[in-house]
Design a protein around this motif. Structure first.
Motif, PDB file in Angstrom:
ATOM      1  N   ARG A  45       0.854  -1.183   0.000  1.00  0.00           N
ATOM      2  CA  ARG A  45       0.000   0.000   0.000  1.00  0.00           C
ATOM      3  C   ARG A  45       0.893   1.237   0.000  1.00  0.00           C
ATOM      4  O   ARG A  45       1.129   1.842   1.056  1.00  0.00           O
ATOM      5  N   PRO A  46       1.359   1.651  -1.187  1.00  0.00           N
ATOM      6  CA  PRO A  46       2.272   2.808  -1.244  1.00  0.00           C
ATOM      7  C   PRO A  46       1.666   4.078  -0.665  1.00  0.00           C
ATOM      8  O   PRO A  46       2.398   4.938  -0.170  1.00  0.00           O
ATOM      9  N   ARG A  47       0.364   4.207  -0.724  1.00  0.00           N
ATOM     10  CA  ARG A  47      -0.295   5.376  -0.143  1.00  0.00           C
ATOM     11  C   ARG A  47       0.014   5.498   1.345  1.00  0.00           C
ATOM     12  O   ARG A  47       0.041   6.606   1.903  1.00  0.00           O
ATOM     13  N   PHE A  48       0.275   4.365   1.999  1.00  0.00           N
ATOM     14  CA  PHE A  48       0.537   4.363   3.436  1.00  0.00           C
ATOM     15  C   PHE A  48       1.997   4.055   3.745  1.00  0.00           C
ATOM     16  O   PHE A  48       2.329   3.610   4.843  1.00  0.00           O
ATOM     17  N   GLY A  49       2.877   4.265   2.763  1.00  0.00           N
ATOM     18  CA  GLY A  49       4.314   4.197   3.021  1.00  0.00           C
ATOM     19  C   GLY A  49       5.039   2.969   2.534  1.00  0.00           C
ATOM     20  O   GLY A  49       6.263   2.898   2.653  1.00  0.00           O
ATOM     21  N   MET A  69      -9.548   7.974  -4.723  1.00  0.00           N
ATOM     22  CA  MET A  69      -8.879   9.183  -5.166  1.00  0.00           C
ATOM     23  C   MET A  69      -8.937   9.353  -6.679  1.00  0.00           C
ATOM     24  O   MET A  69      -9.358   8.448  -7.397  1.00  0.00           O
ATOM     25  N   SER A  70      -8.520  10.522  -7.153  1.00  0.00           N
ATOM     26  CA  SER A  70      -8.440  10.783  -8.592  1.00  0.00           C
ATOM     27  C   SER A  70      -7.005  10.638  -9.059  1.00  0.00           C
ATOM     28  O   SER A  70      -6.059  10.987  -8.338  1.00  0.00           O
ATOM     29  N   VAL A  71      -6.835  10.131 -10.274  1.00  0.00           N
ATOM     30  CA  VAL A  71      -5.507  10.016 -10.862  1.00  0.00           C
ATOM     31  C   VAL A  71      -4.887  11.393 -11.055  1.00  0.00           C
ATOM     32  O   VAL A  71      -3.662  11.514 -11.209  1.00  0.00           O
ATOM     33  N   ASN A  72      -5.711  12.448 -11.015  1.00  0.00           N
ATOM     34  CA  ASN A  72      -5.222  13.813 -11.204  1.00  0.00           C
ATOM     35  C   ASN A  72      -4.825  14.495  -9.910  1.00  0.00           C
ATOM     36  O   ASN A  72      -4.401  15.655  -9.925  1.00  0.00           O
ATOM     37  N   ASP A  73      -4.949  13.817  -8.776  1.00  0.00           N
ATOM     38  CA  ASP A  73      -4.528  14.397  -7.501  1.00  0.00           C
ATOM     39  C   ASP A  73      -3.019  14.637  -7.496  1.00  0.00           C
ATOM     40  O   ASP A  73      -2.261  13.915  -8.145  1.00  0.00           O
ATOM     41  N   GLU A  75      -0.698  14.109  -5.284  1.00  0.00           N
ATOM     42  CA  GLU A  75      -0.028  13.408  -4.188  1.00  0.00           C
ATOM     43  C   GLU A  75       1.262  12.784  -4.700  1.00  0.00           C
ATOM     44  O   GLU A  75       1.296  12.173  -5.774  1.00  0.00           O
ATOM     45  N   ASP A  76       2.337  12.907  -3.907  1.00  0.00           N
ATOM     46  CA  ASP A  76       3.630  12.374  -4.353  1.00  0.00           C
ATOM     47  C   ASP A  76       3.577  10.866  -4.576  1.00  0.00           C
ATOM     48  O   ASP A  76       4.155  10.353  -5.540  1.00  0.00           O
ATOM     49  N   TRP A  77       2.902  10.133  -3.683  1.00  0.00           N
ATOM     50  CA  TRP A  77       2.859   8.674  -3.826  1.00  0.00           C
ATOM     51  C   TRP A  77       2.129   8.274  -5.103  1.00  0.00           C
ATOM     52  O   TRP A  77       2.486   7.286  -5.752  1.00  0.00           O
ATOM     53  N   LEU A  78       1.129   9.081  -5.506  1.00  0.00           N
ATOM     54  CA  LEU A  78       0.386   8.789  -6.716  1.00  0.00           C
ATOM     55  C   LEU A  78       1.266   9.014  -7.949  1.00  0.00           C
ATOM     56  O   LEU A  78       1.258   8.214  -8.894  1.00  0.00           O
ATOM     57  N   LYS A  79       2.045  10.076  -7.931  1.00  0.00           N
ATOM     58  CA  LYS A  79       2.964  10.341  -9.039  1.00  0.00           C
ATOM     59  C   LYS A  79       4.014   9.236  -9.142  1.00  0.00           C
ATOM     60  O   LYS A  79       4.392   8.833 -10.243  1.00  0.00           O
ATOM     61  N   ARG A  80       4.468   8.732  -7.989  1.00  0.00           N
ATOM     62  CA  ARG A  80       5.455   7.648  -8.011  1.00  0.00           C
ATOM     63  C   ARG A  80       4.848   6.381  -8.622  1.00  0.00           C
ATOM     64  O   ARG A  80       5.530   5.659  -9.354  1.00  0.00           O
ATOM     65  N   GLU A  81       3.579   6.105  -8.298  1.00  0.00           N
ATOM     66  CA  GLU A  81       2.932   4.929  -8.893  1.00  0.00           C
ATOM     67  C   GLU A  81       2.837   5.070 -10.416  1.00  0.00           C
ATOM     68  O   GLU A  81       3.099   4.115 -11.152  1.00  0.00           O
ATOM     69  N   GLN A 103      -6.585   3.834 -15.077  1.00  0.00           N
ATOM     70  CA  GLN A 103      -6.384   5.263 -15.296  1.00  0.00           C
ATOM     71  C   GLN A 103      -4.930   5.663 -15.050  1.00  0.00           C
ATOM     72  O   GLN A 103      -4.378   6.518 -15.755  1.00  0.00           O
ATOM     73  N   LEU A 104      -4.288   5.019 -14.074  1.00  0.00           N
ATOM     74  CA  LEU A 104      -2.860   5.261 -13.847  1.00  0.00           C
ATOM     75  C   LEU A 104      -2.046   4.827 -15.070  1.00  0.00           C
ATOM     76  O   LEU A 104      -1.081   5.499 -15.462  1.00  0.00           O
ATOM     77  N   LEU A 105      -2.428   3.692 -15.671  1.00  0.00           N
ATOM     78  CA  LEU A 105      -1.755   3.235 -16.881  1.00  0.00           C
ATOM     79  C   LEU A 105      -1.923   4.258 -18.003  1.00  0.00           C
ATOM     80  O   LEU A 105      -0.957   4.586 -18.709  1.00  0.00           O
TER      81      LEU A 105
END
Length: 252
Positions: A45-49, A69-73, A75-81, A103-105
């Motif tokens: 769960r990268p969102r939680f570290g 969440m939205s793919v457009n948020d 958040e650093d963890w989202l960008k890393r994913e 959507q991340l893909l």
């Protein structure tokens, strides 16, 4: 002496990386079917570290699941994913994105993801139309009515193959290269998950074009059997042969 493998045991795979976006979320049916195919689950769960591996060397594949969440948020963890998805694509390892994961893909491919221009959502069971490529994907009929839970979507990115399309959100299933797939719908959902979602996120059913809770539950009994059959066949095709020799052990 030669020892044969247990004929009743599934072939053994390296772990499949499971990326979840809720603190208590589950890989649902997907997780159960992967275990049945002989693949242990490496749940992170990268969102939680939790960190993501640098490469896919120690994994059979990766599955990115949905989330609120939205793919457009921003958040650093989202960008890393989003950036990390390049690892399975470059290494030609199986990747599967479900709902938010798809959507991340799309975002990794440089494609826009956003809300419907009229504010419509897909929350419940909706029809989709498999393309010719979708029909030939695996040895099971592509489902034509599937469970959805999203308010954003995308059309088919450049370089991807459209496997199934919808009315309000075009890209319902895409393929990138040989082994990467994105599914906007939820083949992972179990009846227990559906019951939970339709209670804890009841407000989602107030959006335009969302279905009332009773239609979700009725839809399960009408449509889930076809989805379950296809999901099992698809995952066998997606995961491919065992990572290990399932034959005879060497003589001593």
């Amino acid at each position: 002496m030669l020892f044969s493998a247990d004929p009743f045991s599934p072939p053994q795979h390296k772990p499949v990386l499971i990326v979840l976006h809720g603190e208590h979320s589950s890989p649902g049916r997907i997780g159960r079917l992967l275990r049945d195919l002989g693949a242990p689950l490496d749940i992170r769960r990268p969102r939680f570290g939790d960190p993501l591996p640098e490469t896919m060397r120690d994994h059979s594949g990766a599955v990115f699941f949905g989330g609120p969440m939205s793919v457009n948020d921003e958040e650093d963890w989202l960008k890393r994913e989003i950036d990390w998805i390049g690892a399975p694509l470059k290494e030609n390892k199986p990747f599967l994105g479900i709902c938010l994961g798809s959507q991340l893909l799309a975002r990794h491919l440089g494609h826009k993801v956003g809300a419907h221009p009229e504010g419509r959502v897909e929350v419940g069971y909706y029809p989709i139309r498999p393309t010719q490529k979708g029909h030939s994907l695996c040895d099971c009929a592509f489902p034509t009515r599937v469970y959805q839970w999203h308010r954003e979507g995308f059309d088919c990115p450049n370089g991807a193959i459209l496997l199934a399309k919808g009315e309000d959100f075009e890209a319902q299933a895409i393929q990138v290269g040989d082994k990467a797939f994105g599914l906007q719908f939820h083949p992972d959902v179990t009846y227990a998950m559906m019951c939970k979602w339709t209670v804890t996120a009841l407000e989602r059913m107030n959006h335009p074009s969302a279905q009332e809770r009773q239609r979700h539950l009725e839809g399960w009994f009408q449509h889930d059997r076809a989805v379950a059959r296809w999901t099992s066949a698809f995952l066998r095709r997606w995961l491919g042969p065992s990572d290990f020799d399932g034959g005879l052990a060497p003589a001593e």
